[in-house]
Design an enzyme around this catalytic site. Structure first.
Site, mmCIF file in Angstrom:
data_model
loop_
_atom_site.group_PDB
_atom_site.id
_atom_site.type_symbol
_atom_site.label_atom_id
_atom_site.label_comp_id
_atom_site.label_asym_id
_atom_site.label_seq_id
_atom_site.Cartn_x
_atom_site.Cartn_y
_atom_site.Cartn_z
ATOM 1 N N PRO A 35 0.786 -1.239 0.000
ATOM 2 C CG PRO A 35 0.047 -0.950 2.181
ATOM 3 C CD PRO A 35 0.772 -1.921 1.299
ATOM 4 C CG ASP A 58 0.247 0.905 -10.585
ATOM 5 O OD1 ASP A 58 -0.378 -0.150 -10.686
ATOM 6 O OD2 ASP A 58 0.719 1.322 -9.499
ATOM 7 C CE LYS A 80 -6.377 3.670 -15.540
ATOM 8 N NZ LYS A 80 -5.750 2.682 -14.661
ATOM 9 N N GLY A 111 0.578 -1.293 -7.121
ATOM 10 C CA GLY A 111 0.197 -0.983 -5.747
ATOM 11 C C GLY A 111 -0.599 -2.140 -5.158
ATOM 12 C CB ILE A 116 -6.768 -7.080 -4.691
ATOM 13 C CG1 ILE A 116 -6.553 -8.393 -3.949
ATOM 14 C CG2 ILE A 116 -7.970 -6.318 -4.113
ATOM 15 C CD1 ILE A 116 -7.774 -9.261 -3.758
ATOM 16 C CB ALA A 142 -5.363 -0.587 -0.174
ATOM 17 C CG MET A 194 -10.670 2.038 -7.619
ATOM 18 S SD MET A 194 -10.531 1.029 -9.093
ATOM 19 C CE MET A 194 -10.949 -0.593 -8.465
HETATM 20 N N1 SAH Z 1 -4.157 -3.499 -6.278
HETATM 21 C C1 SAH Z 1 -4.455 -2.478 -5.312
HETATM 22 C C2 SAH Z 1 -5.752 -1.791 -5.610
HETATM 23 C C3 SAH Z 1 -5.726 -1.000 -6.894
HETATM 24 S S1 SAH Z 1 -7.250 -0.214 -7.249
HETATM 25 C C4 SAH Z 1 -4.475 -3.098 -3.916
HETATM 26 O O1 SAH Z 1 -4.420 -4.327 -3.802
HETATM 27 O O2 SAH Z 1 -4.507 -2.361 -2.931
HETATM 28 C C5 SAH Z 1 -6.952 1.413 -6.662
HETATM 29 C C6 SAH Z 1 -7.715 1.666 -5.405
HETATM 30 O O3 SAH Z 1 -7.102 0.993 -4.323
HETATM 31 C C7 SAH Z 1 -7.763 3.105 -4.978
HETATM 32 O O4 SAH Z 1 -8.787 3.816 -5.657
HETATM 33 C C8 SAH Z 1 -8.077 2.967 -3.504
HETATM 34 O O5 SAH Z 1 -9.440 2.654 -3.314
HETATM 35 C C9 SAH Z 1 -7.277 1.720 -3.138
HETATM 36 N N2 SAH Z 1 -5.950 2.030 -2.581
HETATM 37 C C10 SAH Z 1 -4.761 1.723 -3.102
HETATM 38 N N3 SAH Z 1 -3.748 2.104 -2.300
HETATM 39 C C11 SAH Z 1 -4.334 2.675 -1.228
HETATM 40 C C12 SAH Z 1 -3.842 3.259 -0.023
HETATM 41 N N4 SAH Z 1 -2.534 3.342 0.236
HETATM 42 N N5 SAH Z 1 -4.743 3.726 0.867
HETATM 43 C C13 SAH Z 1 -6.057 3.642 0.639
HETATM 44 N N6 SAH Z 1 -6.588 3.101 -0.481
HETATM 45 C C14 SAH Z 1 -5.737 2.623 -1.394
#
Ligand code: SAH
Length: 280
Positions: A35, A58, A80, A111, A116, A142, A194
């Protein structure tokens, strides 16, 4: 002038630099970067990153983590962007395959966890279709970091017997087609990725399907980062609370969120949200 996109021929130059024969098979690694906090990277993710010839990342991947790749590794952002060209998923897939076919070790750094809401599945399929080896390193998604930081368990004996990760956005850009009735049942946690811009619709749908407006809810923006922000609220207060956050954020709804802790700044936000909720 638009910035030129990396082409496979650029990759060949890297092959020469790294001294490898062009025929040595490359591979794509889909690596979860977690995260944000570099300490939440897995040891395996770090090891794989250190072998990268090319890192395709990304926007959610922090500079601190990118710095862990070899200095000579080429870094390509496919974040993006609002103003400049964004890479379409098909272009990213083609780029990963082309670099690997040129013999490079490609680290696709994402991320959280690649599987996921990370579109890792599409990249995996593209590699498979091209006969390119593709391996996956899971990451801390996250939701896990958000819950940990808030001290609010996603499952909890008696008040959260299930946890569901949903997206707040459908691929068409509008409201997702979810099982609202199922998600509205009590004693379970719903984590919405999201979902900041669709918080009002989500809150209305869940309450319309029977989930109580008083159900505890939590918003965590920038989980695990220095600028993390948490807002403790309720399902009914979710839209007003969502309007306060910036950056990547999760909405978490469920009885177990009653355990969530907020810092001083967030308690103020909580009070504001409740006042606004009381006025409406
Ligand atoms: N693959 C990522 C998710 C990507 S989709 C994962 O597993 O976490 C992108 C969304 O993930 C963002 O819009 C938000 O809702 C969430 N997200 C990603 N990183 C975050 C963080 N550090 N804190 C809070 N939400 C996060």
């Amino acid at each position: 002038m638009s910035q030129s996109k990396p082409k496979p021929k650029d990759a060949k130059r890297l092959v020469v630099l790294s001294g490898r024969g062009e025929r040595a098979p490359g591979a794509v690694w889909l690596v979860g970067a977690g995260p944000g906090d570099p300490e939440l990277l897995t040891i395996k993710a770090l090891k794989v990153l250190q072998t990268a010839d090319v890192v395709v990342h990304d926007g959610l991947v922090s500079e601190e983590i990118l710095d862990l790749a070899p200095e000579a590794a080429r870094r390509i952002s496919v974040a993006k962007r609002k103003s400049r060209h964004s890479y379409a998923q098909g272009e990213i897939n083609a780029m990963l395959v082309a670099f690997a076919q040129d013999g490079l070790t490609v680290v696709r750094l994402k991320g959280g966890d690649p599987f996921i809401f990370g579109r890792g599945g599409e990249e995996l399929e593209a590699c498979r279709a091209a006969g390119v080896e593709c391996r996956i390193v899971p990451g801390v998604t996250a939701a896990l970091a958000a819950a940990a930081d808030a001290g609010a368990p996603l499952t909890h004996r008696g008040s959260a017997q299930a946890v569901t990760f949903v997206t707040g956005h459908a691929s068409a850009g509008d409201e997702p087609n979810l099982d609202w009735e199922g998600l509205a049942k009590a004693n379970q946690t719903v984590v919405i990725y999201m979902g900041v811009s669709t918080a009002a619709g989500i809150s209305t749908r869940l309450m319309g399907a029977g989930r109580l407006g008083s159900t505890p809810a939590l918003i965590v923006a920038n989980a695990s980062r220095a600028n993390e922000r948490r807002i403790v609220t309720t399902l009914a207060g979710l839209p007003a609370a969502a309007a306060e956050v910036a950056g990547p954020a999760l909405l978490i709804v469920g009885e177990a969120m009653a355990l969530a802790q907020a810092g001083a700044a967030e308690i103020v936000a909580h009070v504001e949200v409740r006042e606004r909720g009381a006025m409406s």
